[in-house]
Scaffold this active site. Structure first.
Site, PDB file in Angstrom:
ATOM      1  N   ASP A  83      -3.323   4.412   2.719  1.00 44.13           N
ATOM      2  CA  ASP A  83      -3.665   4.735   4.107  1.00 44.13           C
ATOM      3  C   ASP A  83      -3.320   6.183   4.384  1.00 44.13           C
ATOM      4  O   ASP A  83      -2.191   6.609   4.157  1.00 44.13           O
ATOM      5  CB  ASP A  83      -2.842   3.870   5.082  1.00 44.13           C
ATOM      6  CG  ASP A  83      -3.549   2.585   5.459  1.00 44.13           C
ATOM      7  OD1 ASP A  83      -4.671   2.345   4.960  1.00 44.13           O
ATOM      8  OD2 ASP A  83      -2.981   1.821   6.251  1.00 44.13           O
ATOM      9  N   ASP A 142       1.423   4.727   2.317  1.00 43.46           N
ATOM     10  CA  ASP A 142       1.042   5.295   3.615  1.00 43.46           C
ATOM     11  C   ASP A 142       1.419   6.775   3.682  1.00 43.46           C
ATOM     12  O   ASP A 142       2.540   7.140   3.335  1.00 43.46           O
ATOM     13  CB  ASP A 142       1.784   4.560   4.743  1.00 43.46           C
ATOM     14  CG  ASP A 142       1.574   3.055   4.695  1.00 43.46           C
ATOM     15  OD1 ASP A 142       0.474   2.602   5.039  1.00 43.46           O
ATOM     16  OD2 ASP A 142       2.517   2.331   4.286  1.00 43.46           O
ATOM     17  N   ASP A 185       0.853  -1.188   0.000  1.00 38.68           N
ATOM     18  CA  ASP A 185       0.000   0.000   0.000  1.00 38.68           C
ATOM     19  C   ASP A 185       0.889   1.237   0.000  1.00 38.68           C
ATOM     20  O   ASP A 185       2.122   1.126  -0.044  1.00 38.68           O
ATOM     21  CB  ASP A 185      -0.919   0.003   1.237  1.00 38.68           C
ATOM     22  CG  ASP A 185      -0.137   0.170   2.541  1.00 38.68           C
ATOM     23  OD1 ASP A 185       1.106   0.226   2.510  1.00 38.68           O
ATOM     24  OD2 ASP A 185      -0.783   0.250   3.599  1.00 38.68           O
TER      25      ASP A 185
HETATM   26  N1  DCP Z   1       2.474  -0.249  11.775  1.00 36.05           N
HETATM   27  C1  DCP Z   1       2.784  -0.887  12.963  1.00 36.05           C
HETATM   28  N2  DCP Z   1       1.942  -1.829  13.465  1.00 36.05           N
HETATM   29  C2  DCP Z   1       0.828  -2.154  12.808  1.00 36.05           C
HETATM   30  C3  DCP Z   1       0.499  -1.529  11.605  1.00 36.05           C
HETATM   31  C4  DCP Z   1       1.352  -0.562  11.104  1.00 36.05           C
HETATM   32  O1  DCP Z   1       3.813  -0.619  13.574  1.00 36.05           O
HETATM   33  N3  DCP Z   1       0.033  -3.091  13.325  1.00 36.05           N
HETATM   34  C5  DCP Z   1       3.376   0.771  11.227  1.00 36.05           C
HETATM   35  C6  DCP Z   1       4.686   0.186  10.799  1.00 36.05           C
HETATM   36  C7  DCP Z   1       4.533   0.030   9.333  1.00 36.05           C
HETATM   37  C8  DCP Z   1       3.662   1.197   8.969  1.00 36.05           C
HETATM   38  O2  DCP Z   1       2.817   1.364  10.092  1.00 36.05           O
HETATM   39  O3  DCP Z   1       5.759   0.065   8.673  1.00 36.05           O
HETATM   40  C9  DCP Z   1       2.863   0.980   7.734  1.00 36.05           C
HETATM   41  O4  DCP Z   1       2.207  -0.286   7.760  1.00 36.05           O
HETATM   42  P1  DCP Z   1       2.167  -1.209   6.489  1.00 36.05           P
HETATM   43  O5  DCP Z   1       1.351  -2.388   6.861  1.00 36.05           O
HETATM   44  O6  DCP Z   1       1.747  -0.423   5.313  1.00 36.05           O
HETATM   45  O7  DCP Z   1       3.680  -1.710   6.355  1.00 36.05           O
HETATM   46  P2  DCP Z   1       4.849  -1.225   5.405  1.00 36.05           P
HETATM   47  O8  DCP Z   1       4.509   0.056   4.751  1.00 36.05           O
HETATM   48  O9  DCP Z   1       6.075  -1.256   6.256  1.00 36.05           O
HETATM   49  O10 DCP Z   1       4.994  -2.386   4.351  1.00 36.05           O
HETATM   50  P3  DCP Z   1       4.163  -2.636   2.995  1.00 36.05           P
HETATM   51  O11 DCP Z   1       5.158  -2.497   1.902  1.00 36.05           O
HETATM   52  O12 DCP Z   1       3.642  -4.021   3.111  1.00 36.05           O
HETATM   53  O13 DCP Z   1       3.075  -1.627   2.904  1.00 36.05           O
HETATM   54 MG    MG Z   2       2.785   0.315   3.643  1.00 39.79          MG
END
Ligand code: DCP
Ligand code: MG
Length: 368
Positions: free
Chosen positions: A292, A206, A204
């Protein structure tokens, strides 16, 4: 032995937030295997086991070289017996039987397919698997009752499981900037999540949004959503309001680490003009992308930036470090010192690391 034959002693700190973890590392052949076991443990809601595998994988990601023998690992932290035996088997045989049988199991594949539907968590997926369902198509065929998020999840399944590229993330950034600036010109918009850590693809995009004048950010989210909807850019959205001040969960720690910012889970409709090779003309097409949006008051912006940049394990380790080593409680809203009984203010991520007694780790090295 000659110096070149001695395995260099690597001193590795035990918390991931004390280490630098680059995006590209030397041990994917091991970390991918360990992460399959971690994911499988998450599917059976065994959090302890899952975190143990994730911590092991993370230690290997921070190594400056590829692991060749199991002896090289003997002084490293976080490597439990189970992880070590998996690593040993892969080093010796090229694969691990446990990892391969997990990867191929019907249970694992069904859980992966069903939790891959936007809006479906482990509990729901598990119930469906026990009812004999295996894929998003099965949900449609058997007429399962789906909520709005899950309906969108099924409808845009293929798009949402196609990795978002950095290029696409940049196009979305321009759109979000335009929307926010049209409503509140002085607002600040930050790309967070994996793309801030330098990832080339993500699941996604963010964003974190704030305004230098405390309070000016209130009520901003519904306006952003309306603007985007008016432009026909949203396929789905669900906004949850800010509930931080009403929370009764104590200083800095809302339950389940979920923060309480005003947040919008959305699916964007991203126009793509593609050259149609048959017609030699431009054909308009589009694809669905998960976005998001989070709005934070300025006073919490540093905490929100740190909390939304990840990785998930890095965040988890920061909170564990704060609690276990510092007697503090960290969230995406604040840092509370339990001994001094006061909140510690910060206007940058650097200041938060300093409060925590940690060396500053830049986003590109938080890929734990
Ligand atoms: N986050 C967290 N705990 C959660 C959800 C989110 O600490 N339960 C924080 C850390 C993540 C960020 O929010 O890095 C964004 O969540 P994502 O699920 O979008 O994760 P990423 O952006 O790191 O990876 P992706 O490439 O899968 O979107
Ligand atoms: Mg993300």
């Amino acid at each position: 032995p000659k110096p070149s034959e001695v395995t260099p002693v690597i001193r590795m700190k035990s918390y991931a937030c004390q280490r630098r973890t680059p995006l590209k590392h030397h041990n994917s052949f091991l970390t991918e295997a360990l992460e399959i076991l971690a994911e499988n443990a998450e599917f059976s809601e065994n959090e302890g086991r899952s975190v143990a595998f994730r911590r092991s994988a993370s230690v290997l990601k921070a190594l400056p070289h590829a692991v060749r023998t199991i002896d090289e690992l003997k002084d490293l932290p976080c490597l439990g017996e189970h992880s070590l035996s998996v690593i040993k088997e892969i080093l010796e045989d090229g694969t691990s039987r446990e990892v391969e049988s997990t990867r191929q199991s019907e249970q694992f594949q069904a859980m992966k397919a069903l939790t891959g539907v936007f809006g479906v968590g482990v509990k729901t997926a598990d119930r469906w698997v026990r009812e004999g369902l295996r894929s998003p198509l099965d949900l449609v065929d058997t007429g399962q009752k789906l909520n709005h998020a899950q309906q969108a999840g099924v409808q845009y399944y293929k798009d949402l499981n196609t990795p978002v590229t950095r290029k696409e993330a940049m196009v979305i950034s321009v759109i979000v900037e335009k929307a926010v600036k049209a409503l509140l010109p002085e607002a600040i918009i930050t790309l967070t999540g994996g793309f801030r850590r330098g990832k080339e693809v993500g699941h996604d995009v963010d964003f974190l949004i704030t305004h230098p004048e405390e309070g000016a950010e209130e009520k901003l989210m519904p306006k952003i959503v309306n603007w985007l909807e008016d432009q026909g850019l949203l396929l789905y959205q669900k906004t949850t309001r800010n509930s931080y001040l009403e929370s009764k969960d104590g200083p800095a720690r809302p339950p389940s680490n979920m923060d309480r910012f005003e947040r919008c889970f959305s699916i964007f409709k991203l126009e793509q003009s593609k050259i149609d090779s048959n017609a030699h003309a431009e054909a308009s097409s589009w694809r669905a992308i998960r976005v998001d949006l989070v709005v934070s008051p300025y006073s919490q912006f540093a905490f929100a930036t740190l909390g939304w940049t990840g990785s998930k394990l890095f965040e988890r380790e920061l909170r564990r470090w704060a609690g276990q080593e510092k007697g503090m409680s960290l969230s995406s809203h604040a840092l509370y010192d339990s001994k001094k009984k006061c909140y510690l203010q910060a206007s940058s991520e650097e200041e938060i690391f300093t409060h925590l007694g940690l060396e500053y780790i830049p986003p590109s090295e938080r890929n734990a």
